[in-house]
Scaffold this motif. Structure first.
Motif, PDB file in Angstrom:
ATOM      1  N   ALA A   1       0.915   0.378 -13.865  1.00 51.16           N
ATOM      2  CA  ALA A   1       0.071  -0.294 -12.844  1.00 51.16           C
ATOM      3  C   ALA A   1      -0.126   0.698 -11.374  1.00 51.16           C
ATOM      4  O   ALA A   1      -0.139   0.290 -10.347  1.00 51.16           O
ATOM      5  N   TRP A   2      -0.237   2.048 -11.665  1.00 47.74           N
ATOM      6  CA  TRP A   2      -0.685   2.999 -10.868  1.00 47.74           C
ATOM      7  C   TRP A   2       0.457   3.056  -9.834  1.00 47.74           C
ATOM      8  O   TRP A   2       0.119   3.328  -8.436  1.00 47.74           O
ATOM      9  N   GLN A   3       1.684   2.905 -10.101  1.00 45.25           N
ATOM     10  CA  GLN A   3       2.891   2.831  -9.103  1.00 45.25           C
ATOM     11  C   GLN A   3       2.810   4.629  -8.081  1.00 45.25           C
ATOM     12  O   GLN A   3       2.859   5.391  -8.617  1.00 45.25           O
ATOM     13  N   GLY A   4       2.660   4.093  -7.031  1.00 46.67           N
ATOM     14  CA  GLY A   4       2.835   5.006  -5.974  1.00 46.67           C
ATOM     15  C   GLY A   4       1.849   6.225  -5.888  1.00 46.67           C
ATOM     16  O   GLY A   4       1.978   7.447  -5.049  1.00 46.67           O
ATOM     17  N   LYS A   5       0.543   5.986  -6.588  1.00 46.99           N
ATOM     18  CA  LYS A   5      -0.496   6.778  -6.627  1.00 46.99           C
ATOM     19  C   LYS A   5      -1.098   7.164  -5.334  1.00 46.99           C
ATOM     20  O   LYS A   5      -1.441   6.070  -4.655  1.00 46.99           O
ATOM     21  N   THR A   6      -1.813   8.315  -5.153  1.00 48.96           N
ATOM     22  CA  THR A   6      -2.679   8.577  -4.057  1.00 48.96           C
ATOM     23  C   THR A   6      -4.226   8.524  -4.791  1.00 48.96           C
ATOM     24  O   THR A   6      -4.509   8.822  -5.715  1.00 48.96           O
ATOM     25  N   LEU A   7      -4.936   7.461  -3.919  1.00 47.29           N
ATOM     26  CA  LEU A   7      -6.406   7.132  -4.724  1.00 47.29           C
ATOM     27  C   LEU A   7      -7.405   7.670  -3.680  1.00 47.29           C
ATOM     28  O   LEU A   7      -7.595   7.300  -2.601  1.00 47.29           O
ATOM     29  N   ILE A   8      -8.102   8.732  -4.363  1.00 53.13           N
ATOM     30  CA  ILE A   8      -9.186   9.526  -3.780  1.00 53.13           C
ATOM     31  C   ILE A   8     -10.288   9.883  -4.678  1.00 53.13           C
ATOM     32  O   ILE A   8      -9.637  10.134  -6.029  1.00 53.13           O
ATOM     33  N   PRO A   9     -11.574   9.820  -4.795  1.00 55.09           N
ATOM     34  CA  PRO A   9     -12.144   9.731  -3.430  1.00 55.09           C
ATOM     35  C   PRO A   9     -12.636   8.006  -3.084  1.00 55.09           C
ATOM     36  O   PRO A   9     -13.476   7.979  -2.358  1.00 55.09           O
ATOM     37  N   TRP A  10     -12.188   7.128  -3.864  1.00 57.56           N
ATOM     38  CA  TRP A  10     -12.327   5.809  -3.647  1.00 57.56           C
ATOM     39  C   TRP A  10     -11.109   5.125  -3.927  1.00 57.56           C
ATOM     40  O   TRP A  10     -10.431   5.229  -5.077  1.00 57.56           O
ATOM     41  N   PRO A  11     -10.896   3.989  -3.215  1.00 58.39           N
ATOM     42  CA  PRO A  11      -9.726   3.030  -3.585  1.00 58.39           C
ATOM     43  C   PRO A  11     -10.441   2.013  -4.143  1.00 58.39           C
ATOM     44  O   PRO A  11     -11.339   1.511  -4.291  1.00 58.39           O
ATOM     45  N   ASN A  12      -9.312   1.200  -5.038  1.00 56.82           N
ATOM     46  CA  ASN A  12      -9.864  -0.043  -5.704  1.00 56.82           C
ATOM     47  C   ASN A  12     -10.915   0.155  -6.796  1.00 56.82           C
ATOM     48  O   ASN A  12     -10.753   1.208  -7.576  1.00 56.82           O
ATOM     49  N   ARG A  13     -12.003  -0.406  -6.803  1.00 59.47           N
ATOM     50  CA  ARG A  13     -12.914  -0.359  -7.934  1.00 59.47           C
ATOM     51  C   ARG A  13     -14.208  -0.244  -7.600  1.00 59.47           C
ATOM     52  O   ARG A  13     -14.748  -0.415  -6.619  1.00 59.47           O
ATOM     53  N   ILE A  14     -15.047   0.659  -8.660  1.00 54.94           N
ATOM     54  CA  ILE A  14     -16.289   0.785  -8.551  1.00 54.94           C
ATOM     55  C   ILE A  14     -17.052  -0.177  -9.574  1.00 54.94           C
ATOM     56  O   ILE A  14     -16.671  -0.140 -10.717  1.00 54.94           O
ATOM     57  N   ALA A  15     -17.658  -1.062  -9.096  1.00 59.59           N
ATOM     58  CA  ALA A  15     -17.975  -2.325 -10.157  1.00 59.59           C
ATOM     59  C   ALA A  15     -18.941  -1.483 -11.239  1.00 59.59           C
ATOM     60  O   ALA A  15     -20.035  -0.954 -10.875  1.00 59.59           O
TER      61      ALA A  15
ATOM     62  N   PRO B   1     -11.181  -1.183 -19.115  1.00 54.22           N
ATOM     63  CA  PRO B   1     -12.054  -1.925 -19.724  1.00 54.22           C
ATOM     64  C   PRO B   1     -12.251  -3.311 -19.489  1.00 54.22           C
ATOM     65  O   PRO B   1     -13.393  -3.890 -19.815  1.00 54.22           O
ATOM     66  N   GLU B   2     -11.096  -4.035 -19.291  1.00 47.96           N
ATOM     67  CA  GLU B   2     -11.068  -5.551 -19.197  1.00 47.96           C
ATOM     68  C   GLU B   2     -12.157  -5.935 -17.980  1.00 47.96           C
ATOM     69  O   GLU B   2     -12.564  -7.056 -17.952  1.00 47.96           O
ATOM     70  N   THR B   3     -12.324  -5.069 -16.937  1.00 47.46           N
ATOM     71  CA  THR B   3     -13.391  -5.194 -15.853  1.00 47.46           C
ATOM     72  C   THR B   3     -14.778  -4.555 -16.032  1.00 47.46           C
ATOM     73  O   THR B   3     -15.537  -5.074 -15.184  1.00 47.46           O
ATOM     74  N   GLY B   4     -14.648  -3.394 -16.848  1.00 45.43           N
ATOM     75  CA  GLY B   4     -15.754  -2.610 -16.667  1.00 45.43           C
ATOM     76  C   GLY B   4     -15.729  -1.582 -15.576  1.00 45.43           C
ATOM     77  O   GLY B   4     -17.066  -1.064 -15.458  1.00 45.43           O
ATOM     78  N   ALA B   5     -14.723  -1.503 -14.742  1.00 44.42           N
ATOM     79  CA  ALA B   5     -14.822  -0.864 -13.535  1.00 44.42           C
ATOM     80  C   ALA B   5     -14.416   0.746 -13.562  1.00 44.42           C
ATOM     81  O   ALA B   5     -13.471   0.948 -14.570  1.00 44.42           O
ATOM     82  N   ALA B   6     -14.783   1.171 -12.610  1.00 45.42           N
ATOM     83  CA  ALA B   6     -13.994   2.462 -12.250  1.00 45.42           C
ATOM     84  C   ALA B   6     -12.964   2.239 -11.443  1.00 45.42           C
ATOM     85  O   ALA B   6     -13.326   1.859 -10.351  1.00 45.42           O
ATOM     86  N   LEU B   7     -11.715   2.581 -11.646  1.00 43.96           N
ATOM     87  CA  LEU B   7     -10.497   2.129 -10.692  1.00 43.96           C
ATOM     88  C   LEU B   7      -9.854   3.426 -10.113  1.00 43.96           C
ATOM     89  O   LEU B   7      -9.519   4.217 -10.712  1.00 43.96           O
TER      90      LEU B   7
END
Length: 327
Positions: A52-66, A84-90
């Protein structure tokens, strides 16, 4: 100390009662401890991948692109769908990319020799791609202090943009004869823990508003937290409450999120000055802790433009967050 693993090089830091392990893959926080107590949910970086992305650095966007697609200044960009379950780029493009160790900062031990390092600097050049036609030079500094705990400073610089020169190649938008600035957001993904079930802990989040989401985890409206299960402002027992929401209406300066519980009823504290924070009750990790992700922008900001940072060529952005234990 460095040694190779499934997650790149592992670097162990120590300062006073604090110790941390950093993995170069994704500039990841593997564990953070004080006097042997875990402040974040750890994982075995030598033999396993983080959950579940433990401890990762999130760049160039955090969270999701719908819908794994964004439109920026009139140009459409498809991005890889990794949920895949949301169809998003995470969670951006660097979470599984190997950073280079640029330097380590040592502290002298009482005998005058070298002790474990107290800081490490990691670097990555994220190359332009069809999904994101800007090159970012990224520096992540992890620093431990015996008094203030862990401070993480992430700096990204727009090193230039690719333009479209062939059919089917999507480049940066051109404005006034030059590539448009790079859209940008940043966050991190530690799971705060007290080594007891999250249900038994008290959580405090100083946020006045919460972002609701639809069944695909895309933003569906913002509302006041007053009178809802998402009001954590005064601190309360988590119990059975579940959340995976972005919160805003935070203090303008550095704010603090606290998770309190376990032996001694101590608190682990996250501090940042970001306008958003994602709070996730960690169901994918058995509710052993809570993800607290300070974010410079909300989910789907590459489409909405809300709080989206733009970096002109040569321009940099710096983001800092801290973690410590409070007795």
């Amino acid at each position: 100390m460095q040694h190779p693993s499934l997650n790149g090089e592992l670097i162990d830091l120590r300062a006073g009662d604090y110790e941390a392990r950093i993995a170069t893959s994704g500039a990841t926080l593997v564990h953070l401890r004080r006097q042997g107590r875990d402040l974040v949910i750890p994982f075995d970086a030598e033999t396993a991948l983080p959950g579940a992305w433990q401890g990762k650095t999130l760049i160039p966007w955090p969270n999701r692109i719908a819908d794994a697609h964004y439109t920026y200044r009139g140009v459409d960009y498809p991005v890889p769908c990794n949920e895949p379950e949301t169809g998003a780029a995470l969670h951006g493009l660097v979470g599984w990319t190997n950073f280079a160790v640029v330097s380590e900062t040592d502290a002298a031990d009482d005998a005058g020799g070298a002790a474990a390092p107290v800081a490490v600097t990691l670097a990555l050049s994220l190359p332009a791609s069809y999904a994101y036609p800007w090159t970012l030079d990224i520096i992540v500094l992890y620093a431990l202090d015996a008094r203030t705990g862990l401070t993480v400073t992430t700096t990204a610089t727009n090193a230039g943009a690719a333009i479209s020169t062939a059919v089917g190649v999507v480049g940066a938008p051109i404005e006034d004869g030059a590539p448009a600035p790079a859209p940008y957001g940043v966050s991190c993904h530690p799971y705060l823990t007290r080594s007891v079930p999250l249900d038994e802990c008290v959580l405090q989040v100083p946020a006045d508003r919460v972002l609701d989401v639809d069944t695909h985890m895309a933003p569906a409206g913002e509302r006041d937290v007053t009178g809802t299960d998402w009001d954590w402002r005064t601190g309360r027992l988590v119990g059975a409450t579940a959340t995976d929401n972005a919160y805003t209406g935070l203090p303008a300066d550095a704010w603090q999120v606290r998770l309190t519980g376990g032996e001694g009823e101590r608190s682990v504290v996250m501090s940042a000055a970001a306008p958003w924070v994602q709070v996730y009750s960690g169901e994918h990790l058995g509710r052993r802790g809570v993800a607290v992700e300070p974010m410079t922008c909300p989910p789907n900001a590459f489409n909405s433009g809300q709080d989206l940072i733009t970096l002109a060529a040569g321009q940099s952005h710096t983001f800092t967050w801290q973690l410590w234990e409070e007795d």
